[in-house]
Design an enzyme around this catalytic site. Structure first.
Site, PDB file in Angstrom:
ATOM      1  N   SER A 164      14.918 -23.914 -18.430  1.00 53.79           N
ATOM      2  CA  SER A 164      15.323 -24.008 -17.035  1.00 53.79           C
ATOM      3  C   SER A 164      14.594 -22.897 -16.282  1.00 53.79           C
ATOM      4  O   SER A 164      13.384 -22.732 -16.456  1.00 53.79           O
ATOM      5  CB  SER A 164      16.845 -23.900 -16.913  1.00 53.79           C
ATOM      6  OG  SER A 164      17.264 -24.154 -15.582  1.00 53.79           O
TER       7      SER A 164
ATOM      8  N   HIS B  92      15.020 -28.432 -16.389  1.00 51.63           N
ATOM      9  CA  HIS B  92      15.863 -28.797 -15.252  1.00 51.63           C
ATOM     10  C   HIS B  92      15.009 -28.914 -13.998  1.00 51.63           C
ATOM     11  O   HIS B  92      14.375 -27.951 -13.566  1.00 51.63           O
ATOM     12  CB  HIS B  92      16.956 -27.741 -15.032  1.00 51.63           C
ATOM     13  CG  HIS B  92      17.924 -27.643 -16.165  1.00 51.63           C
ATOM     14  ND1 HIS B  92      18.676 -26.520 -16.426  1.00 51.63           N
ATOM     15  CD2 HIS B  92      18.270 -28.553 -17.126  1.00 51.63           C
ATOM     16  CE1 HIS B  92      19.440 -26.739 -17.475  1.00 51.63           C
ATOM     17  NE2 HIS B  92      19.203 -27.954 -17.923  1.00 51.63           N
TER      18      HIS B  92
ATOM     19  N   ASP C 194      23.211 -24.592 -20.678  1.00 45.81           N
ATOM     20  CA  ASP C 194      22.814 -25.913 -21.164  1.00 45.81           C
ATOM     21  C   ASP C 194      21.996 -25.738 -22.441  1.00 45.81           C
ATOM     22  O   ASP C 194      21.160 -24.836 -22.540  1.00 45.81           O
ATOM     23  CB  ASP C 194      21.982 -26.646 -20.101  1.00 45.81           C
ATOM     24  CG  ASP C 194      21.741 -28.102 -20.470  1.00 45.81           C
ATOM     25  OD1 ASP C 194      22.592 -28.695 -21.143  1.00 45.81           O
ATOM     26  OD2 ASP C 194      20.695 -28.644 -20.072  1.00 45.81           O
TER      27      ASP C 194
END
Length: 339
Positions: free
Chosen positions: A12, A39, A131
């Site tokens: 990310s 992401h 995540d």
């Protein structure tokens, strides 16, 4: 000889450079497929395949629904789609967001763990929040290998630190050392590796992300009511004991949240609600001032004074809301979910 033939990678914020370093150092004869989740915003086109393709010897492209997993190829999750491993093929899904993201790392990692067990290497790179933690726990539970970028060198250490502290890791390395490690791991014989049977919960959660009816229509759905609302759909959240020691929350339609991601999203919603309240108060001040001026023009001094007093009281309330917004931002209560 059975080998590890799937590498799943999650990144990310701050993850582009370690991703580029990883792809740049992999050999052209890598005996594995690489699947990448970064992401990205839901709308538009991801530039990641165009960045990774020339970075190293392996061809990189946007994952295509139904395409076979190609050894020595990098499959990049497209915007607004989870990428999953199913029956030796790539599957794209617009299933429920996890931790506020689609694509998200956890559905990919979980599906790969179910499909290939010890044949999977999961990699978590720089990023905010957590995540990939639940997915990495699933990979380890099925006998796969967990690799985490050293949080000390990550631009955003949240994701690797969460993975390390909650799911655990078999290797913690600097980004520059990832290619050699992954190449070695994918050439080891894992024919005798233990392949733990998937837990019923892992299988049910993997089915939630797949196209078609989800797994949560079952009246015996996992979890207990949490007394909280889902930020994505306002439905009731259920507390689910996730992979490893990770506690998570799912709503009836499948949106999933880790505690940290849920707190961050609640912070964003709280700040949004405060800005709405502030705008309403400012509108009320403006209306009271206008009414006071109109009353003055009509020679109604008492009425004008009442409106002026109301404007002053409302202005004080608006100032209190402004200070609260500033205090929340300073405390990190409105931490941004980095996409």
């Amino acid at each position: 000889m059975a080998q590890r033939d799937i590498i799943t990678v999650a990144a990310s914020a701050g993850g582009l450079e370690p991703l580029r370093a990883l792809v740049a150092g992999l050999p052209p004869d890598l005996p594995a497929s690489v699947l990448v989740v970064l992401h990205v915003p839901a709308h538009g086109v991801s530039a990641l395949p165009a960045i990774l393709d020339p970075a190293g010897p392996l061809p990189a492209g946007t994952a295509v629904d139904g395409e076979p997993l190609g050894r020595g190829r990098v499959h990049v999750a497209p915007p607004d789609h989870h990428v999953l491993v199913l029956d030796g093929h790539v599957t794209l899904s617009r299933g429920p967001r996890e931790n506020g993201h689609r694509p998200a790392a956890d559905p990919l990692f979980r599906s790969a763990a179910l499909a290939r067990g010890p044949g999977v290497v999961g990699v978590v790179l720089s990023g905010a929040l957590d995540d990939g933690t639940a997915g990495l726990a699933a990979i380890r539970a099925r006998g796969g290998v967990a690799v985490v970028q050293d949080p000390e060198e990550a631009a955003y250490p949240g994701m690797p630190r969460s993975a390390l502290e909650t799911a655990g890791a078999d290797h913690v390395v600097a980004a520059r050392d990832l290619p050699a490690l992954l190449d070695r791991l994918c050439r080891e014989d894992v024919a005798g590796a233990a392949r733990a049977e998937p837990a019923a919960l892992m299988d049910a959660e993997a089915r939630v992300a797949r196209p078609g009816p989800d797994a949560l229509h079952d009246p015996q759905r996992p979890g207990v009511p949490a007394g909280l609302g889902c930020p994505d759909c306002n439905g009731a959240l259920f507390e689910v004991p996730g992979e490893g020691a990770l506690l998570r929350y799912r709503c009836r339609v499948g949106h999933a949240w880790s505690p940290d991601s849920l707190l961050a999203q609640q912070g964003l919603e709280l700040e949004g609600a405060l800005w709405v309240a502030l705008r309403t108060l400012e509108d009320k001040v403006a209306l009271n001032v206008r009414l006071a001026q109109d009353a003055e023009l009509r020679g109604r001094a008492l009425t004008a004074g009442r409106f002026e007093q109301a404007a002053e009281e409302t202005l004080r309330a608006a100032d209190s809301i402004r200070r609260l917004i500033a205090a929340l931002g300073a405390s990190g209560s409105t931490a941004e979910i980095v996409g």
